[in-house]
Design a protein around this motif. Structure first.
Motif, mmCIF file in Angstrom:
data_model
loop_
_atom_site.group_PDB
_atom_site.id
_atom_site.type_symbol
_atom_site.label_atom_id
_atom_site.label_comp_id
_atom_site.label_asym_id
_atom_site.label_seq_id
_atom_site.Cartn_x
_atom_site.Cartn_y
_atom_site.Cartn_z
ATOM 1 N N LYS A 1 -1.116 30.859 10.095
ATOM 2 C CA LYS A 1 -0.386 31.169 11.324
ATOM 3 C C LYS A 1 -1.303 31.354 12.403
ATOM 4 O O LYS A 1 -0.953 31.616 13.407
ATOM 5 N N LEU A 2 -2.707 31.780 12.073
ATOM 6 C CA LEU A 2 -3.669 32.253 13.393
ATOM 7 C C LEU A 2 -3.719 31.119 14.361
ATOM 8 O O LEU A 2 -3.908 31.249 15.440
ATOM 9 N N ILE A 3 -3.490 29.814 14.052
ATOM 10 C CA ILE A 3 -3.617 28.832 14.578
ATOM 11 C C ILE A 3 -2.806 28.695 15.702
ATOM 12 O O ILE A 3 -2.853 28.381 16.947
ATOM 13 N N ILE A 4 -1.699 29.318 15.384
ATOM 14 C CA ILE A 4 -0.342 29.386 16.489
ATOM 15 C C ILE A 4 -0.622 30.451 17.335
ATOM 16 O O ILE A 4 -0.672 30.017 18.338
ATOM 17 N N LEU A 5 -1.191 31.519 17.009
ATOM 18 C CA LEU A 5 -1.726 32.540 17.858
ATOM 19 C C LEU A 5 -2.851 32.124 18.778
ATOM 20 O O LEU A 5 -2.714 32.217 20.105
ATOM 21 N N LEU A 6 -3.631 31.386 18.351
ATOM 22 C CA LEU A 6 -4.845 30.717 19.121
ATOM 23 C C LEU A 6 -4.339 29.801 20.101
ATOM 24 O O LEU A 6 -4.721 29.848 21.334
ATOM 25 N N LEU A 7 -3.322 28.813 19.742
ATOM 26 C CA LEU A 7 -2.775 27.851 20.677
ATOM 27 C C LEU A 7 -2.000 28.625 21.837
ATOM 28 O O LEU A 7 -2.141 28.523 23.007
ATOM 29 N N GLU A 8 -1.252 29.736 21.448
ATOM 30 C CA GLU A 8 -0.397 30.627 22.493
ATOM 31 C C GLU A 8 -1.492 31.203 23.428
ATOM 32 O O GLU A 8 -1.007 31.114 24.512
ATOM 33 N N PHE A 9 -2.586 31.669 22.860
ATOM 34 C CA PHE A 9 -3.398 32.395 23.475
ATOM 35 C C PHE A 9 -4.360 31.750 24.553
ATOM 36 O O PHE A 9 -4.219 31.906 25.809
ATOM 37 N N LEU A 10 -4.570 30.336 24.130
ATOM 38 C CA LEU A 10 -5.364 29.653 24.888
ATOM 39 C C LEU A 10 -4.500 28.950 26.092
ATOM 40 O O LEU A 10 -4.858 28.880 27.416
ATOM 41 N N LEU A 11 -3.168 28.700 25.730
ATOM 42 C CA LEU A 11 -2.228 28.287 26.511
ATOM 43 C C LEU A 11 -2.150 29.413 27.983
ATOM 44 O O LEU A 11 -1.964 29.153 29.149
ATOM 45 N N ALA A 12 -1.612 30.776 27.294
ATOM 46 C CA ALA A 12 -1.432 31.745 28.033
ATOM 47 C C ALA A 12 -2.839 31.907 29.276
ATOM 48 O O ALA A 12 -2.614 32.277 30.298
ATOM 49 N N LEU A 13 -3.877 31.863 28.451
ATOM 50 C CA LEU A 13 -5.179 32.118 29.217
ATOM 51 C C LEU A 13 -5.528 31.176 30.351
ATOM 52 O O LEU A 13 -5.838 31.603 31.341
ATOM 53 N N LEU A 14 -4.840 29.599 29.924
ATOM 54 C CA LEU A 14 -5.184 28.849 31.043
ATOM 55 C C LEU A 14 -4.332 28.914 32.020
ATOM 56 O O LEU A 14 -4.672 28.900 33.279
ATOM 57 N N ALA A 15 -3.083 29.454 31.766
ATOM 58 C CA ALA A 15 -1.839 29.513 32.839
ATOM 59 C C ALA A 15 -2.364 30.690 33.801
ATOM 60 O O ALA A 15 -2.187 30.579 35.165
ATOM 61 N N VAL A 16 -3.011 31.759 33.100
ATOM 62 C CA VAL A 16 -3.147 33.015 33.960
ATOM 63 C C VAL A 16 -4.256 32.624 34.845
ATOM 64 O O VAL A 16 -4.373 32.959 35.988
ATOM 65 N N ASN A 17 -5.402 31.895 34.285
ATOM 66 C CA ASN A 17 -6.559 31.538 35.211
ATOM 67 C C ASN A 17 -6.324 30.430 36.375
ATOM 68 O O ASN A 17 -6.602 30.722 37.334
ATOM 69 N N LEU A 18 -5.314 29.679 35.957
ATOM 70 C CA LEU A 18 -4.952 28.573 36.907
ATOM 71 C C LEU A 18 -4.078 29.316 38.075
ATOM 72 O O LEU A 18 -4.410 29.255 39.238
ATOM 73 N N LEU A 19 -3.196 30.365 37.583
ATOM 74 C CA LEU A 19 -2.441 31.194 38.698
ATOM 75 C C LEU A 19 -3.468 31.969 39.598
ATOM 76 O O LEU A 19 -3.225 31.829 40.723
ATOM 77 N N LEU A 20 -4.367 32.723 39.006
ATOM 78 C CA LEU A 20 -5.314 33.640 39.594
ATOM 79 C C LEU A 20 -6.199 33.033 40.575
ATOM 80 O O LEU A 20 -6.558 33.267 41.569
ATOM 81 N N GLY B 1 -5.721 29.795 41.647
ATOM 82 C CA GLY B 1 -5.070 28.714 42.496
ATOM 83 C C GLY B 1 -4.308 29.463 43.793
ATOM 84 O O GLY B 1 -4.290 29.258 44.852
ATOM 85 N N PHE B 2 -3.751 30.710 43.192
ATOM 86 C CA PHE B 2 -2.794 31.538 44.226
ATOM 87 C C PHE B 2 -3.214 32.860 44.765
ATOM 88 O O PHE B 2 -2.984 33.097 45.786
ATOM 89 N N VAL B 3 -3.997 33.417 43.863
ATOM 90 C CA VAL B 3 -4.291 34.836 43.946
ATOM 91 C C VAL B 3 -5.824 34.816 44.700
ATOM 92 O O VAL B 3 -6.137 35.566 45.671
ATOM 93 N N GLY B 4 -6.588 33.646 44.094
ATOM 94 C CA GLY B 4 -8.067 33.644 44.723
ATOM 95 C C GLY B 4 -8.901 34.728 44.449
ATOM 96 O O GLY B 4 -9.561 35.274 45.283
ATOM 97 N N VAL B 5 -8.788 35.096 43.206
ATOM 98 C CA VAL B 5 -9.740 36.281 42.742
ATOM 99 C C VAL B 5 -11.227 35.854 42.541
ATOM 100 O O VAL B 5 -11.474 34.792 42.589
ATOM 101 N N ASN B 6 -12.240 36.770 42.637
ATOM 102 C CA ASN B 6 -13.556 36.269 42.373
ATOM 103 C C ASN B 6 -13.890 36.287 41.141
ATOM 104 O O ASN B 6 -13.228 36.575 39.852
ATOM 105 N N LEU B 7 -15.142 35.616 40.655
ATOM 106 C CA LEU B 7 -15.353 35.428 39.317
ATOM 107 C C LEU B 7 -15.354 36.480 38.305
ATOM 108 O O LEU B 7 -15.168 36.522 37.112
ATOM 109 N N ILE B 8 -15.976 37.584 38.855
ATOM 110 C CA ILE B 8 -16.325 39.006 38.064
ATOM 111 C C ILE B 8 -14.755 39.418 37.661
ATOM 112 O O ILE B 8 -14.569 39.656 36.425
ATOM 113 N N THR B 9 -13.755 39.500 38.659
ATOM 114 C CA THR B 9 -12.570 40.081 38.260
ATOM 115 C C THR B 9 -12.034 39.148 37.302
ATOM 116 O O THR B 9 -11.410 39.653 36.324
#
Ligand SMILES: [Zn+2]
Length: 103
Positions: free
Chosen positions: A48-67, A69-77
């Motif tokens: 079942k860990l593969i499910i966690l991994l996939l969910e995590f990667l998708l969430a991470l991708l979404a958060v990063n794109l959002l940050l 693309g829209f928020v414009g945070v610096n790399l350290i943040t």
């Protein structure tokens, strides 16, 4: 009662004893374990860990794109946010462990 909480901690496949969070964490690297209650052996499944991994990667991708693309945070943040998210995902590991009957 435990089934009301999702995702849930694993239970012994023989006697349905619910394992506590700390106990499951200690079993993460083991292949099998003897139930402390009924003393029968069960396998520790990580499929079942593969499910966690996939969910995590998708969430991470979404958060990063959002940050980026829209928020414009610096790399350290961005880096700190990713480290925090990874740490949070790691705390979820025991909820994705399954105990299965040994054949
Ligand atoms: Zn048991």
């Amino acid at each position: 009662m435990a089934k009301l909480f999702l995702p849930s901690l694993p239970v012994c496949p023989h006697c349905k004893t619910i394992y506590r969070y700390g106990d499951v964490r200690k079993l993460l690297l083991k292949k099998e374990e003897k139930c402390y209650h009924c003393e029968k052996i069960f396998k520790i499944s990580k499929k079942k860990l593969i499910i966690l991994l996939l969910e995590f990667l998708l969430a991470l991708l979404a958060v990063n794109l959002l940050l980026i693309g829209f928020v414009g945070v610096n790399l350290i943040t961005l880096f700190i946010i990713n480290v925090v998210l990874t740490a949070l995902a790691a705390t979820l590991l025991p909820y994705y462990i399954l105990f299965v009957e040994k054949k």
